[in-house]
Every structure is written in structure tokens, then in C-alpha cells.
Design an enzyme around this catalytic site. Structure first.
Site, PDB file in Angstrom:
ATOM      1  N   TYR A 228      -7.437  42.193  -4.317  1.00 29.09           N
ATOM      2  CA  TYR A 228      -8.773  41.601  -4.223  1.00 29.09           C
ATOM      3  C   TYR A 228      -8.995  41.004  -2.836  1.00 29.09           C
ATOM      4  O   TYR A 228     -10.015  41.258  -2.182  1.00 29.09           O
ATOM      5  CB  TYR A 228      -8.946  40.532  -5.294  1.00 29.09           C
ATOM      6  CG  TYR A 228     -10.243  39.760  -5.176  1.00 29.09           C
ATOM      7  CD1 TYR A 228     -11.469  40.384  -5.370  1.00 29.09           C
ATOM      8  CD2 TYR A 228     -10.234  38.398  -4.861  1.00 29.09           C
ATOM      9  CE1 TYR A 228     -12.660  39.681  -5.266  1.00 29.09           C
ATOM     10  CE2 TYR A 228     -11.415  37.685  -4.754  1.00 29.09           C
ATOM     11  CZ  TYR A 228     -12.622  38.327  -4.957  1.00 29.09           C
ATOM     12  OH  TYR A 228     -13.801  37.628  -4.841  1.00 29.09           O
TER      13      TYR A 228
ATOM     14  N   PRO B  34     -44.980  -4.647 -40.554  1.00 26.40           N
ATOM     15  CA  PRO B  34     -45.974  -5.694 -40.258  1.00 26.40           C
ATOM     16  C   PRO B  34     -45.543  -7.062 -40.796  1.00 26.40           C
ATOM     17  O   PRO B  34     -45.075  -7.172 -41.936  1.00 26.40           O
ATOM     18  CB  PRO B  34     -47.236  -5.195 -40.965  1.00 26.40           C
ATOM     19  CG  PRO B  34     -47.078  -3.704 -40.975  1.00 26.40           C
ATOM     20  CD  PRO B  34     -45.616  -3.465 -41.179  1.00 26.40           C
TER      21      PRO B  34
ATOM     22  N   LYS C 205     -11.807  42.103   0.071  1.00 24.53           N
ATOM     23  CA  LYS C 205     -12.830  41.195   0.603  1.00 24.53           C
ATOM     24  C   LYS C 205     -12.688  41.061   2.122  1.00 24.53           C
ATOM     25  O   LYS C 205     -13.687  41.008   2.850  1.00 24.53           O
ATOM     26  CB  LYS C 205     -12.734  39.821  -0.069  1.00 24.53           C
ATOM     27  CG  LYS C 205     -13.012  39.818  -1.557  1.00 24.53           C
ATOM     28  CD  LYS C 205     -14.385  40.349  -1.908  1.00 24.53           C
ATOM     29  CE  LYS C 205     -15.499  39.370  -1.625  1.00 24.53           C
ATOM     30  NZ  LYS C 205     -16.813  39.844  -2.125  1.00 24.53           N
TER      31      LYS C 205
ATOM     32  N   VAL D 191     -42.988  -8.784 -39.931  1.00 25.45           N
ATOM     33  CA  VAL D 191     -41.545  -9.011 -39.861  1.00 25.45           C
ATOM     34  C   VAL D 191     -41.169  -9.622 -38.514  1.00 25.45           C
ATOM     35  O   VAL D 191     -41.687  -9.226 -37.465  1.00 25.45           O
ATOM     36  CB  VAL D 191     -40.781  -7.695 -40.091  1.00 25.45           C
ATOM     37  CG1 VAL D 191     -39.326  -7.813 -39.643  1.00 25.45           C
ATOM     38  CG2 VAL D 191     -40.854  -7.281 -41.551  1.00 25.45           C
TER      39      VAL D 191
END
Length: 369
Positions: free
Chosen positions: A103, A279, A107, A281
């Protein structure tokens, strides 16, 4: 500008093409495996810039190294020569070009074809000797240990580590694409190109970091994913998710007052939660010595009450989702919050520290008598 991208079905190319498509001044041409040399020549004749990404690193037959890496690069040079004009070329090589393997040699030979062509034709060539490139759409079990580990950890597949102390040299895909675009736009001096941003991490460190990402969904404790390598790794990790994995559950604690849900915890900047209140609370009724919180009402109307635990001084703050405001609790001031609207109230909450049941720094104290 018409830009030809070879190897257009590969990992780097997919990311590059996505970025190019975001810019109206670029038109992308693609060349993929299986197309003819004549097709390559025709596309080169039409383009203004070439990004040569085509290549193989794990072929079924070793002979493909020479054909796909060196041979195609030679054909590309001939195609540019046939076009009769200078066409800048970006080429992705590998750090293995310095190594004596099939490889690496293929390259390096590709580099040599381009280097000689650049000299003979005065054609700009930009070459990158890349280490391990990682990011979204990278294939697991192919050329990236990061992609392999991400995929396996997401899918609960065991990972194999031979040497946990081995150091990985990494390039994040977005950093690489950013440099490509800079070259395309500015045409700097050609030759070998070195990236400014690279990362290093041990194999064991990589596995540990990715495992932390996985466990964060149950612990709610997020990693510092906003900058640097951890940011890039997190983006890569979650890009492995399938649609069914985009969501995960949270624990909802409910009582007569409403619900409370922890959403996210951090290691050094507290946690995020939300709660609801019916409501009428009132929630809270306590103070902290050091802990602080930030509240924002995202639905409904609230009255925040405060009482200084030493002087007895009291204060009220009214706020609603109609005009977003942050209400901050102060150490030494008892506080509560009451839903004074007609509908359920939803409040986002940030606390500067993760709640510790053994040392909660939360002391009950009545605000209004």
C-alpha cells in the site's frame, strides 16, 4: 468553478461533496470506480480543479494497489495533459508512503507521478500524507480504528485491543475538508501540505472515551464535547446511530405537585432539569449555603418568593413564559415558586452542581408565613 472529485463514493469524498454543495460558486463533477478512462478524460476536460481521492487500502487482490493507487494517478496526469491547460490537483496520500509495504509503495508511486507531472507541466499539485482520518460516514472494519470502535461500542460488539498504550495520530474530517477548501479558494504554494490541526490519543484512551459516551445516556453525565478531540470523537460516535437510536429515555418523578425530570449532568458545571407544577402549587421552600440555580418559566405564570434566612427580608418576583427571564437563587435566601396561572406550569432549571443525596446543601425553610 467546476471541481472534479475522484473516488466520489468514499468517506472523504462524501464529506467534501456535502461541503461543496453548500457553496453556490462550486459545481461538482464525480468519478467513481468502474468508470472508464475515457470518462475520466472527459470530466477532466470540463473541470477547473481536481481533488484526487480515489484509491484502495484493503483490496481483495494485492494487484489492485498498483492499479487503483498508482495506475489511476498516472492516468489522471495524462488526462490533465490532454486537456491542454493547468488544472490544480489535490492528492490524498498516506503516511504509509514512507513505509515498505504494498500500500505504501503504491501511494508513494502515485506521489511520484504527480511530482514529476507538476515539474514537467508546471501544474500545481497539493499532496497530503494523511494519518488515520475519522468522522461521520467513515467505514468501520476498513481503514479507521475510530470508526470500528464507534460502531462496535454503539452496537454492543466487543472491541479488540492488542496494545492499549499504542498512540494513534488522527485527523478529523472537518479539519481536512476545511484545508481542502482553503487550497481551492486561495491557491497557495503547491507541494506537500501539512495540516495545522491533528490529534493524538492512545488506543486504550480512545476506547475509554467512547465508552463514556455510551454510558452518558444512563448516567446523564455528559463529557466535555464542545471543543477539540472530544468534540470530534462525539460527533463521529453518534453518527453511527440508526434512527431508532436517536432517542433515549429519562426518569420522570411525579407526585401531587407535578413532575420532575433530570435531563443532563456535567462534570464541572452542574446539571439541567425541568419540572411541572399544577395551578396553585408551590414548590421549593428551602435555601442553600453554596448551591445556586437558574430558573426559566417556559410555560405558564409564576411567583418566586425569597426570604433572607438571617434578616428575614422578603421579596417577590413575578414572571411568565410571555417574557422569558432567568430568576436566580442566591445562597442564604430561602426560595419557592408558585404556579399562579390557570394551566400547568413548566420550568427549566440549571443548578451549578450535581445533586448529591448524601450532601444535598438544601435546607427546608418557609418563605411566606
Amino acid at each position: 468553478m467546476r471541481i472534479l472529485v475522484t473516488g466520489a463514493s468514499g468517506f472523504i469524498a462524501k464529506n467534501l461533496l456535502a461541503h461543496l454543495n453548500e457553496h453556490k460558486q462550486y459545481q461538482s463533477l464525480t468519478f467513481t470506480r468502474g468508470e472508464s478512462v475515457k470518462a475520466l478524460e472527459d470530466k477532466v476536460a470540463q473541470c477547473d480543479f481536481i481533488v484526487h481521492l480515489a484509491g484502495v487500502n484493503r483490496p481483495a487482490d494485492d494487484s489492485e494497489f498498483a492499479v487503483a493507487n498508482a495506475g489511476l494517478t498516472s492516468q489522471l496526469c495524462k488526462a490533465v495533459q490532454l486537456a491542454g491547460r493547468r488544472i490544480p490537483i489535490i492528492y490524498t496520500s498516506s503516511i504509509q508512503a514512507e513505509m515498505d509495504n504494498l500500500y505504501g509503495r503504491s501511494k508513494f508511486q502515485g506521489e511520484e507521478f504527480l511530482r514529476q507531472f507538476s515539474i514537467q507541466a508546471s501544474n500545481p499539485v497539493y499532496m497530503y500524507r494523511l494519518p488515520n482520518v475519522f468522522g461521520k460516514w467513515c467505514r468501520p472494519n476498513y481503514n479507521s480504528v475510530v470508526a470500528t470502535f464507534c460502531n462496535n461500542i454503539v452496537e454492543d460488539i466487543p472491541i479488540n485491543i492488542h496494545d492499549p498504550d499504542a498512540v494513534l495520530n488522527l485527523v478529523y474530517i472537518d479539519d481536512l475538508i476545511k484545508d481542502f477548501l482553503q487550497v481551492i479558494e486561495t491557491r497557495p504554494s503547491d507541494g506537500y501540505r501539512k495540516l495545522n490541526q491533528t490529534y493524538q490519543i492512545s488506543v486504550g484512551g480512545l476506547a475509554a472515551q467512547l465508552s463514556q459516551f455510551k454510558s452518558s445516556r444512563s448516567s446523564l453525565l455528559t463529557e466535555p464535547v464542545g471543543t477539540g478531540l472530544v468534540r470530534a470523537l462525539y460527533a463521529t460516535y453518534i453518527s453511527c446511530f440508526k434512527p431508532g437510536q436517536f432517542v433515549y429515555p429519562l426518569v420522570k418523578k411525579e407526585d401531587a405537585r407535578g413532575a420532575f425530570v433530570e435531563v443532563l449532568k456535567t462534570k464541572d458545571s452542574g446539571q439541567f432539569s425541568f419540572f411541572t407544577a399544577h395551578p396553585g402549587v408551590t414548590r421549593g421552600g428551602h435555601y442553600h449555603h453554596t448551591k445556586s440555580e437558574k430558573f426559566i418559566v417556559v410555560k405558564g405564570t409564576a411567583r418566586f418568593g425569597f426570604r433572607h434566612i438571617v434578616t428575614g427580608e422578603v421579596a417577590e418576583i413575578f414572571t411568565s413564559s410571555q417574557q422569558p427571564q432567568v430568576v436566580e437563587t442566591i445562597p442564604g435566601w430561602a426560595h419557592d415558586i408558585t404556579n399562579i396561572g390557570q394551566d400547568e406550569m413548566i420550568v427549566m432549571l440549571w443548578a451549578n452542581e450535581i445533586f448529591d443525596q448524601s450532601q444535598p446543601d438544601t435546607k427546608s425553610h418557609q418563605v411566606f408565613t
